[in-house]
Design an enzyme around this catalytic site. Structure first.
Site, mmCIF file in Angstrom:
data_model
loop_
_atom_site.group_PDB
_atom_site.id
_atom_site.type_symbol
_atom_site.label_atom_id
_atom_site.label_comp_id
_atom_site.label_asym_id
_atom_site.label_seq_id
_atom_site.Cartn_x
_atom_site.Cartn_y
_atom_site.Cartn_z
ATOM 1 C CG LEU A 285 78.263 -32.391 6.543
ATOM 2 C CD1 LEU A 285 78.419 -31.835 5.123
ATOM 3 C CD2 LEU A 285 78.596 -33.883 6.559
ATOM 4 C CG ASP B 261 81.719 -33.441 15.575
ATOM 5 O OD1 ASP B 261 81.974 -34.642 15.389
ATOM 6 O OD2 ASP B 261 80.562 -32.973 15.501
#
Ligand code: ATP
Ligand code: MEV
Ligand code: MG
Length: 428
Positions: A146, A207
């Site tokens: 994540l 990211d």
């Protein structure tokens, strides 16, 4: 500009919906910011002015260095302000950091300390005050796909950019939205990318882009020299995603390196796989531009999730526990499941079918609990990088190392200092 201590920077984690791994090979990918975040508290203690200190309790790591030991790069008159990172990590700086990192055994600790030192040495100078402690807390699971590394790197780049005088204090409050990228966000994104390089070698940049800018994006790296293309996806249709953490730890660096070996050994076959992933991301992008998903579009998205996961399996980045999640979701017919992020453990996402009965989730939860998995409903598309500088005594009361280290749950962090609770947060 005077830097006011203490302050906190924060950045979100992300969910990659389509295109992980392919993103490293210049294929487009779709990702969205998560409501789970990282928070970095920076405090100053004049009684420790010879030192720079790290407190990273989430990974059980604390460390300090004498400020005089750090290879702070002298600023040359010819240097650009704000500084622009080179396209690759600076070999001279890597060499200078070697002795400071040599005593660190754990790869988790090493990656965090390396990113910290690289960014600190690049962005801070001899005039940066000593006695600073950097305390990092995440409400995100770490090393679970994540984007914890990117949210950490964004927090560091923002903090050092502010301390080093390269970026102004943010002024935009929660409600206002700007249509273009601020110079500060461009700076933070670029430097956070260097932090990601320290942690996993060959990142695509997706990211750190999401952790900096927030929202949802279609992202495409254009090789090492050209800037990446980032297309904001406003008004994502409601997606109903279930996130499930296998709690199986893994490192993105290892998985990215594994795919790189496969791409080198089987260039033709893997090129087809990556091309198929590109086609999936593009089809999904067109479907996700609509504000609502009709039945046909939803069915297509479900299919694309399944196909994308199959392709990731073929690249060797799944894990038996990810397959277990997929198996249970398939058996109960709740939707389609794929791994998210680097895989090898970490999290899976399930795009849920509409009108599921609550008892299905109870059964699913029971199965997941038996394996120690943890599920949560994700809220996508949150805010990007922000800073908290507060004069409120109730807030200041929590902005010290023992309080920050002592928060013992996600909820406590979010309640006492979080972006969702305090109005003093500002965004760049
Ligand atoms: N809160 C934190 N405190 C200290 N270090 C952290 C923190 N969050 C992330 N890290 C660093 O980032 C590393 C995890 O990064 P990694 O890229 O392997 O996983 P991820 O970013 O969570 O998943 P993905 O890259 O697949 O999205 C940790 O080993 C640690 O070095
Ligand atoms: C596996 C990967 O595609 C996503 C990690 O979140 C690596 C990257 O894009 O940097
Ligand atoms: Mg990462």
């Amino acid at each position: 500009m005077t830097v006011q201590f203490p302050f906190v920077t924060s950045a979100p984690g992300k969910v990659i919906i389509f295109g992980e791994h392919a993103a490293v090979y210049n294929r487009p990918a779709i990702a969205a910011a998560l409501s789970l975040r990282t928070y970095l508290l920076v405090t100053k203690d004049d009684s420790k002015s010879e030192y720079i200190l790290l407190e990273f309790p989430d990974i059980n790591f604390r460390c300090h260095w004498k400020k005089t030991e750090l290879p702070l790069h002298p600023i040359h008159p010819s240097d650009t302000n704000p500084p622009v990172p080179p396209s690759e990590l600076d070999p001279e700086l890597i060499n200078d950091l070697g002795p400071l990192l040599s005593a660190i055994d754990s790869p988790l600790h090493y990656g965090a300390a390396y990113a910290f030192l690289y960014l600190f040495s690049s962005l801070c100078s001899r005039s940066t005050p000593g006695g600073l402690t950097f305390t990092m807390r995440s409400t995100l699971p770490i090393g679970a796909g994540l984007g914890s590394s990117a949210s950490m790197s964004v927090c560091l780049a923002a903090a050092f950019g502010y301390i080093g005088g390269h970026i102004k204090e943010a002024t935009i409050c929660q409600e206002s939205k700007i249509a273009h990228d601020s110079d500060e966000c461009v700076f933070i994104d670029r430097w956070a990318f260097m932090g990601e390089k320290c942690i996993h070698g060959n990142p695509s940049g997706i990211d750190n882009a999401v952790a900096t800018h927030g929202g949802a994006v279609m992202f495409q790296r254009m090789g090492n020299t050209l800037p990446s293309v980032r297309t904001a996806m406003r008004n994502l249709p409601p997606m109903h995603l279930l996130l499930t953490n296998t709690k199986t730890s893994r490192r993105t660096a290892t998985l990215v390196a594994g795919v790189s070996k496969l791409v080198t050994d089987y260039p033709k076959s893997t090129a087809h796989i990556l091309d198929a992933m590109e086609a999936i991301a593009r089809e999904a992008y067109n479907l996700m531009l609509r504000p609502f998903l009709d039945e046909t579009s939803k069915r297509k998205l479900l299919n694309l999730i399944r196909i994308n996961h199959g392709l990731l399996v073929s690249l060797g980045v799944s894990h038996p526990n990810l397959e277990r999640i997929k198996l249970y979701c398939d058996e109960m017919n709740v939707g389609e499941t794929k791994l998210t992020g680097a895989g090898g453990g970490g999290c899976a996402i399930t795009l849920l079918r509409d009108n599921l009965k609550p008892d299905v989730f109870e059964k699913l939860d029971k199965k997941f609990c038996e394996h120690g998995f943890e599920s949560f409903r994700a809220t996508l598309g949150g805010k990007g990088v922000g800073i908290l500088i507060s004069n409120d005594e109730n807030v200041l009361d929590k902005l010290n190392v023992p309080s920050f280290v002592g928060f013992n749950s996600r909820d406590e962090i979010e309640t006492y200092v979080g972006c969702s609770s305090l109005e003093d947060w500002r965004y760049w």
